[in-house]
Design a protein around this motif. Structure first.
Motif, PDB file in Angstrom:
ATOM      1  N   THR A   8       0.804  -1.231   0.000  1.00 32.10           N
ATOM      2  CA  THR A   8       0.000   0.000   0.000  1.00 32.10           C
ATOM      3  C   THR A   8       0.832   1.273   0.000  1.00 32.10           C
ATOM      4  OG1 THR A   8      -0.092   0.108   2.429  1.00 32.10           O
ATOM      5  CG2 THR A   8      -1.811  -1.188   1.305  1.00 32.10           C
ATOM      6  N   THR A   9       2.159   1.196   0.201  1.00 32.25           N
ATOM      7  CA  THR A   9       3.037   2.364   0.388  1.00 32.25           C
ATOM      8  C   THR A   9       2.532   3.299   1.479  1.00 32.25           C
ATOM      9  OG1 THR A   9       1.942   3.700  -1.329  1.00 32.25           O
ATOM     10  CG2 THR A   9       3.771   2.286  -2.031  1.00 32.25           C
ATOM     11  N   GLY A  10       1.817   2.740   2.446  1.00 32.00           N
ATOM     12  CA  GLY A  10       1.296   3.551   3.544  1.00 32.00           C
ATOM     13  C   GLY A  10      -0.031   4.207   3.253  1.00 32.00           C
ATOM     14  N   GLY A  11      -0.563   4.031   2.083  1.00 26.34           N
ATOM     15  CA  GLY A  11      -1.809   4.674   1.683  1.00 26.34           C
ATOM     16  C   GLY A  11      -3.011   3.757   1.832  1.00 26.34           C
ATOM     17  N   PRO A  12      -4.141   4.190   1.279  1.00 26.21           N
ATOM     18  CA  PRO A  12      -4.330   5.490   0.604  1.00 26.21           C
ATOM     19  C   PRO A  12      -4.301   6.646   1.599  1.00 26.21           C
ATOM     20  CG  PRO A  12      -6.417   4.330   0.820  1.00 26.21           C
ATOM     21  CD  PRO A  12      -5.370   3.372   1.299  1.00 26.21           C
ATOM     22  N   GLY A  13      -3.673   7.722   1.204  1.00 26.74           N
ATOM     23  CA  GLY A  13      -3.431   8.814   2.149  1.00 26.74           C
ATOM     24  C   GLY A  13      -2.472   8.336   3.213  1.00 26.74           C
ATOM     25  N   ASN A  14      -2.924   8.353   4.460  1.00 29.52           N
ATOM     26  CA  ASN A  14      -2.151   7.813   5.589  1.00 29.52           C
ATOM     27  C   ASN A  14      -2.906   6.685   6.278  1.00 29.52           C
ATOM     28  OD1 ASN A  14       0.045   9.591   5.301  1.00 29.52           O
ATOM     29  ND2 ASN A  14      -1.019  11.196   6.462  1.00 29.52           N
ATOM     30  N   ALA A  15      -3.767   5.996   5.530  1.00 27.27           N
ATOM     31  CA  ALA A  15      -4.638   4.998   6.133  1.00 27.27           C
ATOM     32  C   ALA A  15      -3.863   3.818   6.694  1.00 27.27           C
ATOM     33  CB  ALA A  15      -5.668   4.517   5.111  1.00 27.27           C
ATOM     34  N   SER A  16      -2.749   3.446   6.074  1.00 26.42           N
ATOM     35  CA  SER A  16      -1.978   2.286   6.545  1.00 26.42           C
ATOM     36  C   SER A  16      -0.541   2.645   6.885  1.00 26.42           C
ATOM     37  CB  SER A  16      -1.994   1.174   5.484  1.00 26.42           C
ATOM     38  OG  SER A  16      -1.405   1.631   4.277  1.00 26.42           O
ATOM     39  N   ILE A  17      -0.267   3.909   7.114  1.00 21.94           N
ATOM     40  CA  ILE A  17       1.097   4.325   7.430  1.00 21.94           C
ATOM     41  C   ILE A  17       1.416   4.009   8.886  1.00 21.94           C
ATOM     42  CG2 ILE A  17       0.575   6.686   8.175  1.00 21.94           C
ATOM     43  CD1 ILE A  17       3.079   7.547   6.580  1.00 21.94           C
ATOM     44  N   THR A  18       2.635   3.564   9.130  1.00 21.02           N
ATOM     45  CA  THR A  18       3.146   3.341  10.477  1.00 21.02           C
ATOM     46  C   THR A  18       4.387   4.198  10.677  1.00 21.02           C
ATOM     47  OG1 THR A  18       4.508   1.470   9.755  1.00 21.02           O
ATOM     48  CG2 THR A  18       2.256   0.978  10.507  1.00 21.02           C
ATOM     49  N   LEU A  19       4.916   4.196  11.882  1.00 25.31           N
ATOM     50  CA  LEU A  19       6.109   4.999  12.141  1.00 25.31           C
ATOM     51  C   LEU A  19       7.289   4.536  11.292  1.00 25.31           C
ATOM     52  CD1 LEU A  19       5.905   5.372  16.039  1.00 25.31           C
ATOM     53  CD2 LEU A  19       5.405   7.122  14.319  1.00 25.31           C
ATOM     54  N   ALA A  20       7.446   3.221  11.135  1.00 25.34           N
ATOM     55  CA  ALA A  20       8.557   2.706  10.339  1.00 25.34           C
ATOM     56  C   ALA A  20       8.410   3.097   8.874  1.00 25.34           C
ATOM     57  CB  ALA A  20       8.636   1.187  10.484  1.00 25.34           C
ATOM     58  N   VAL A  21       7.199   2.983   8.339  1.00 21.79           N
ATOM     59  CA  VAL A  21       6.955   3.355   6.941  1.00 21.79           C
ATOM     60  C   VAL A  21       7.118   4.860   6.763  1.00 21.79           C
ATOM     61  CG1 VAL A  21       5.226   3.385   5.105  1.00 21.79           C
ATOM     62  CG2 VAL A  21       5.471   1.367   6.567  1.00 21.79           C
ATOM     63  N   TRP A  22       6.668   5.623   7.731  1.00 22.90           N
ATOM     64  CA  TRP A  22       6.815   7.073   7.668  1.00 22.90           C
ATOM     65  C   TRP A  22       8.290   7.468   7.634  1.00 22.90           C
ATOM     66  CZ3 TRP A  22       5.480  10.908  12.162  1.00 22.90           C
ATOM     67  CH2 TRP A  22       5.523  12.221  11.673  1.00 22.90           C
ATOM     68  N   SER A  23       9.109   6.825   8.467  1.00 23.21           N
ATOM     69  CA  SER A  23      10.538   7.107   8.462  1.00 23.21           C
ATOM     70  C   SER A  23      11.161   6.765   7.111  1.00 23.21           C
ATOM     71  CB  SER A  23      11.220   6.311   9.585  1.00 23.21           C
ATOM     72  OG  SER A  23      12.620   6.491   9.564  1.00 23.21           O
ATOM     73  N   TYR A  24      10.794   5.627   6.556  1.00 19.88           N
ATOM     74  CA  TYR A  24      11.339   5.234   5.254  1.00 19.88           C
ATOM     75  C   TYR A  24      10.878   6.192   4.158  1.00 19.88           C
ATOM     76  CZ  TYR A  24      12.256   2.442   1.084  1.00 19.88           C
ATOM     77  OH  TYR A  24      12.684   2.024  -0.142  1.00 19.88           O
ATOM     78  N   ARG A  25       9.616   6.606   4.203  1.00 16.89           N
ATOM     79  CA  ARG A  25       9.092   7.499   3.164  1.00 16.89           C
ATOM     80  C   ARG A  25       9.768   8.849   3.208  1.00 16.89           C
ATOM     81  NH1 ARG A  25       2.740   8.725   3.130  1.00 16.89           N
ATOM     82  NH2 ARG A  25       3.357  10.151   4.803  1.00 16.89           N
TER      83      ARG A  25
END
Length: 322
Positions: free
Chosen positions: A264-281
């Motif tokens: 999902t790349t953390g999407g849609p929007g921020n629906a599936s974003i986590t701290l680890a994914v946010w740091s990577y993004r």
């Protein structure tokens, strides 16, 4: 001629002249066993310093400066102190990322542990093909994560995924598993649970092997049924193994990036974003690297993992005292 006393010859011994200055103390040589211990310890210390201490130091340094790509190359980043942490916490992404991280982690490790324990107890009763079935359950653990995540992404595809094809055969309409804000997070949770079950199965099954069968026989003679034997014998004796399994599962799940990013790349929007994914993004996923906020988010994850480790140590010491 030596003097005699009562017929016995007494040999006079010349005393050494008294010295005015005492001899310097001899240096104690380090025992060979201590040198051997230091030699065995040196590679471990070097490994921890190079691959743990230095990266952690660099991560903290990154979070305290303003490292743009240009400053990262030139090495003249401006010192900001805790400003990056303040910006991260004040960001609109922090709340959803923290909430999704908690939900993703707790649901994943709880389901992985419950299913892994059930399978471990099931396979503990030896039967035909039990070894083959255990080996089949290890397949998700052996596959590269990129392969597993890509497979789940294909299965949950809205248009041509096999899951929607099966649901349509039963008259259920199309579900946007990976593109809907209501189902994206739960989709990656299901995929992560599937990936983590083999680890829990292996560790808990090994723990069951250390429980003596005499205890089950004694419980059966006392009239305990299968559930009572599990709750009164199996589960209490598995507590040390369960504790380390849950701790390792927590640390692993906190840093999951590849599964979520591929699906999902953390999407849609921020629906599936986590701290680890946010740091990577922030560091690599936008085409405009912003290393300092990414390092700040990563350090928050490290603090959470350390807190979990301290809680584990506290509970272990408390259990040893009781």
């Amino acid at each position: 001629m030596s003097p005699t006393v009562n017929g016995a010859t007494v040999v006079a011994r010349a005393e050494a002249p008294a010295t005015t200055a005492s001899a310097p103390p001899r240096r104690r040589r380090m025992p060979s066993t201590r040198w051997a211990a230091l030699a065995f310890l040196a590679p471990l210390v070097a490994y921890l310093a190079i691959f743990y201490a230095y990266p952690l130091y660099r991560n903290v340094e990154l979070s305290l400066h303003d490292y743009t790509p240009r400053a990262f190359v030139q090495g003249n980043a401006e010192f900001l102190g805790l400003a990056n942490y303040a910006d991260v916490i004040a960001s609109n992404t922090f709340g959803p990322a923290l909430r999704n991280t908690a939900l993703f982690t707790l649901v994943s490790i709880a389901a992985q542990y419950a299913i892994g324990l059930a399978l471990a107890v099931f396979f503990h009763h030896h039967f035909r093909l039990s070894g083959v079935l255990r080996a089949m359950f290890l397949v998700p653990w052996l596959l590269p994560l990129i392969v597993s995540a890509s497979t789940w992404s294909w299965m949950l595809n809205s248009e041509n995924g096999i899951v929607n094809s099966v649901l349509e055969a039963f008259g259920i309409g199309q579900i946007n598993w990976l593109t809907s804000p209501d189902s994206a997070l739960w989709s990656v949770i299901v995929a992560n649970i599937w990936l983590g079950i083999p680890f829990n199965l292996v560790i808990l099954y090994a723990g069951l092997q250390n429980i003596s069968g005499d205890l089950y026989e004694a419980a059966a003679l006392d009239g305990a049924n299968a559930w009572q034997r599990f709750w009164r014998v199996t589960f209490p004796l598995l507590r040390p193994v369960s504790a380390i399994t849950l701790l390792l599962g927590l640390i692993y799940t906190l840093k999951v990036v590849d599964v979520i990013w591929i699906m999902t790349t953390g999407g849609p929007g921020n629906a599936s974003i986590t701290l680890a994914v946010w740091s990577y993004r922030e560091a690599f996923g936008t085409g405009q690297p912003d290393f300092s906020p990414a390092a700040a988010v990563g350090n928050l994850l490290i603090v959470i993992a350390l807190a979990a480790g301290f809680v584990y140590l506290y509970l272990q010491r408390r259990q040893e005292r009781t």
